[in-house]
Design a protein around this motif. Sequence first.
Motif, mmCIF file in Angstrom:
data_model
loop_
_atom_site.group_PDB
_atom_site.id
_atom_site.type_symbol
_atom_site.label_atom_id
_atom_site.label_comp_id
_atom_site.label_asym_id
_atom_site.label_seq_id
_atom_site.Cartn_x
_atom_site.Cartn_y
_atom_site.Cartn_z
ATOM 1 N N GLN A 4 0.848 -1.181 0.000
ATOM 2 C CA GLN A 4 0.000 0.000 0.000
ATOM 3 C C GLN A 4 0.888 1.236 0.000
ATOM 4 O O GLN A 4 1.788 1.376 0.835
ATOM 5 N N VAL A 5 0.645 2.118 -0.949
ATOM 6 C CA VAL A 5 1.505 3.301 -1.087
ATOM 7 C C VAL A 5 1.381 4.179 0.149
ATOM 8 O O VAL A 5 0.382 4.138 0.881
ATOM 9 N N LEU A 6 2.415 4.987 0.375
ATOM 10 C CA LEU A 6 2.468 5.804 1.586
ATOM 11 C C LEU A 6 1.320 6.805 1.645
ATOM 12 O O LEU A 6 0.798 7.094 2.721
ATOM 13 N N ALA A 7 0.919 7.349 0.491
ATOM 14 C CA ALA A 7 -0.142 8.352 0.487
ATOM 15 C C ALA A 7 -1.461 7.778 0.988
ATOM 16 O O ALA A 7 -2.266 8.501 1.600
ATOM 17 N N ARG A 8 -1.724 6.483 0.752
ATOM 18 C CA ARG A 8 -2.952 5.852 1.235
ATOM 19 C C ARG A 8 -2.757 5.260 2.631
ATOM 20 O O ARG A 8 -3.663 5.293 3.468
ATOM 21 N N LYS A 9 -1.579 4.748 2.885
ATOM 22 C CA LYS A 9 -1.324 4.114 4.173
ATOM 23 C C LYS A 9 -1.364 5.119 5.318
ATOM 24 O O LYS A 9 -1.846 4.820 6.424
ATOM 25 N N TYR A 10 -0.850 6.319 5.055
ATOM 26 C CA TYR A 10 -0.762 7.337 6.106
ATOM 27 C C TYR A 10 -1.732 8.490 5.876
ATOM 28 O O TYR A 10 -1.486 9.612 6.316
ATOM 29 N N ARG A 11 -2.844 8.225 5.186
ATOM 30 C CA ARG A 11 -3.881 9.256 5.056
ATOM 31 C C ARG A 11 -4.501 9.521 6.430
ATOM 32 O O ARG A 11 -4.884 8.569 7.131
ATOM 33 N N PRO A 12 -4.609 10.767 6.847
ATOM 34 C CA PRO A 12 -5.169 11.067 8.183
ATOM 35 C C PRO A 12 -6.579 10.514 8.336
ATOM 36 O O PRO A 12 -7.409 10.604 7.427
ATOM 37 N N ARG A 13 -6.845 9.953 9.523
ATOM 38 C CA ARG A 13 -8.156 9.369 9.801
ATOM 39 C C ARG A 13 -8.968 10.197 10.788
ATOM 40 O O ARG A 13 -10.157 9.952 10.971
ATOM 41 N N THR A 14 -8.311 11.137 11.457
ATOM 42 C CA THR A 14 -8.991 12.047 12.386
ATOM 43 C C THR A 14 -8.439 13.451 12.197
ATOM 44 O O THR A 14 -7.416 13.655 11.527
ATOM 45 N N PHE A 15 -9.117 14.413 12.801
ATOM 46 C CA PHE A 15 -8.644 15.798 12.692
ATOM 47 C C PHE A 15 -7.291 15.983 13.364
ATOM 48 O O PHE A 15 -6.504 16.844 12.957
ATOM 49 N N ASP A 16 -6.999 15.197 14.390
ATOM 50 C CA ASP A 16 -5.724 15.327 15.087
ATOM 51 C C ASP A 16 -4.546 14.922 14.211
ATOM 52 O O ASP A 16 -3.410 15.353 14.448
ATOM 53 N N GLU A 17 -4.780 14.067 13.222
ATOM 54 C CA GLU A 17 -3.706 13.594 12.361
ATOM 55 C C GLU A 17 -3.456 14.510 11.166
ATOM 56 O O GLU A 17 -2.506 14.291 10.413
ATOM 57 N N LEU A 18 -4.299 15.516 10.985
ATOM 58 C CA LEU A 18 -4.105 16.441 9.867
ATOM 59 C C LEU A 18 -2.812 17.230 10.042
ATOM 60 O O LEU A 18 -2.429 17.596 11.161
ATOM 61 N N ILE A 19 -2.153 17.523 8.927
ATOM 62 C CA ILE A 19 -0.894 18.264 8.947
ATOM 63 C C ILE A 19 -1.112 19.616 8.291
ATOM 64 O O ILE A 19 -1.484 19.705 7.126
ATOM 65 N N GLY A 20 -0.907 20.667 9.064
ATOM 66 C CA GLY A 20 -0.873 22.008 8.500
ATOM 67 C C GLY A 20 -2.202 22.658 8.200
ATOM 68 O O GLY A 20 -2.241 23.709 7.564
ATOM 69 N N GLN A 21 -3.335 22.071 8.610
ATOM 70 C CA GLN A 21 -4.644 22.674 8.349
ATOM 71 C C GLN A 21 -5.396 22.877 9.662
ATOM 72 O O GLN A 21 -6.580 22.577 9.782
ATOM 73 N N GLU A 22 -4.708 23.424 10.645
ATOM 74 C CA GLU A 22 -5.295 23.576 11.972
ATOM 75 C C GLU A 22 -6.511 24.497 11.969
ATOM 76 O O GLU A 22 -7.449 24.302 12.747
ATOM 77 N N HIS A 23 -6.512 25.514 11.099
ATOM 78 C CA HIS A 23 -7.634 26.460 11.085
ATOM 79 C C HIS A 23 -8.924 25.787 10.633
ATOM 80 O O HIS A 23 -10.021 26.157 11.071
ATOM 81 N N VAL A 24 -8.819 24.754 9.793
ATOM 82 C CA VAL A 24 -10.007 24.030 9.339
ATOM 83 C C VAL A 24 -10.450 23.012 10.381
ATOM 84 O O VAL A 24 -11.641 22.923 10.718
ATOM 85 N N SER A 25 -9.509 22.250 10.885
ATOM 86 C CA SER A 25 -9.869 21.218 11.865
ATOM 87 C C SER A 25 -10.450 21.830 13.132
ATOM 88 O O SER A 25 -11.386 21.276 13.727
#
Length: 622
Positions: A4-25
């Motif tokens: 499984q490619v990294l982009a799918r394996k490490y896709r964020p599953r919660t708002f806490d796992e989001l990178i760099g979009q704190e204003h949206v989460s």
Amino acid sequence: MTYQVLARKYRPRTFDELIGQEHVSRALSHALDQDRLHHAYLFTGTRGCGKTTIARILAKCLNCEQGVSAQPCGVCDSCREIAENRFVDLIEVDAASRTKVEDTRELLDNVQYAPTRGRYKVYLIDEVHMLSAHSFNALLKTLEEPPPHVKFLLATTDPQKLPVTILSRCLQFNLKALPAERIATHLQALLEREMIPFEAPALSQIGRAARGSMRDALSLTDQAIAFSGEQLSETAVSQMLGTVDRAHVLTLLRALAAGEAAGLLEALDTVAEQSPDELSLLDELISTLHRLAVAQVVPGRETEAAVSELASQFQAEPLQLFYDVAVRGRRDLPEVPDARAGLEMILLRMLLFSPQGVIGDGPAEAVPAAKKPTEPALSAAAPAQASPQAQAPSAPAQTASAMPATAAMQQAPVHGAAQADVQVAPREHDADTRPVARAQADGRADNRAETRTAPAAAALSVAEASPHEAPAAQALENASGGAARKDPAAWWAQLVERLDIEGVVRNLARNCVLVGRTENRWHMALRSGHQVLASRERIASLEASLTDYLGRPVSLDIQVDDGASDTPDELAARRQRKRLEDAREALHNDAIVRELMTTFAARLDDDSIEPAAPAQESPHGL
């Protein structure tokens, strides 16, 4: 097991796992926890910044079997099915492939029905800007007043193409492109979890190549792992991306810091053996020059020791000049027939135009900053100081009868508006250049309106000039009616026009003003911001021209003065403004122009008015 490619394996599953979009989460988390949910959301941003990922997390929060909250459990059937993209009540639509109005109507026919398994029926429309105008019109009513069990989540990379009617019906969230440093930090954490060795500069290259997209960064990381064989090295990543090895750029910059043309070209020959793309090499050079400048101003921001060490080998002024030359050269590089020759010219331009010996802060070999003279040094009480107002360029001693007829006529008083224009007796070898000198000294008659009184000037006279300069100074006094004594700035401006100097040396002289002298040493004030002009070579060239013209040694003491005024450049600009004002006033007062404006309700465009060139004096000074 399938990889499984990294982009799918490490896709964020919660708002806490989001990178760099704190204003949206943060906004979505508060809305979920406080039960203040809107019926339509629009997520915009560049590719790979998390639009679809956030939409899926929101769908999971809405349909989690544990209840609506910003923290879905992730283990219930609904959360697992949404994560695996098989949840029946999450309808994902690719607007790029379903642009017709019939497709939109078919989609909306099912909106009225209740969800099959979840709490909400969620419509996720990706690249919504691709819908046709008729499709948007069909969507409007439902988007504004959908059933309570329906949520619309729209995503687009080009919100400018959306109708205002759609934008006004949605809550819009603009996702940010991720900085390269943030991407590199995230990649480092992922590779440590994957137990894959890496070099930090390699991750920085991937972060820059991703251009704000985390998905692109993960895809490039997958490619780099396959290319380098389970170890991400800087060299391997550079080869994969087609970028230039940072070591080559540092080699060029070290040669540039040494200031040797031969060493610089040899370094470029060494780099050329790797067959780099010249434009990519120049881009990397510009990026490194930026890092060097930042490292000089804020050393703590640079983490690479080699860059910090190299930054200490440059002065701030040459570094800014190198950056400007490189940026301008990048614009022209695609147009040259030979990219390698164009790159060589850019590097040689940096080397040859380097401001060596700039007045101000610099290395020990630079010209030391001149000290600002004190007021007593400019007073009339100093017996050894000659008057800057009384100074006049001397010419070789010759009688009026021995001079050419035109030269003798130039010493005669002129009439009318040209009386204030001082004519200095030229030397014999200057006879062919006198018309040019007169043309360059345009509008000197306006100096009468610019006459200012200097504190030290009133106490000095022509009689105080040195014996070598007495004949020319006396001729200047007779011809100008005392203008040189009253206005030393105008006197210096006229002298500059008669000197045999060109290019940057003339630019230096036109931005200086004479403030005083002690025997053969002249004290000059240089306008702030023009320090780069005052190199040792240019000062020596100006001194040589003055010595040659006056027939006696002259040395210059040039100092930077924020208050320096009435330089030749300023006087010329002032005369030009005066001519423009006179031209505008003349046109506005012209009877024919006024009649045209009255008859045709016309308007005079002041910005298009240009003053006529100043009339050149006749050989007889009339």
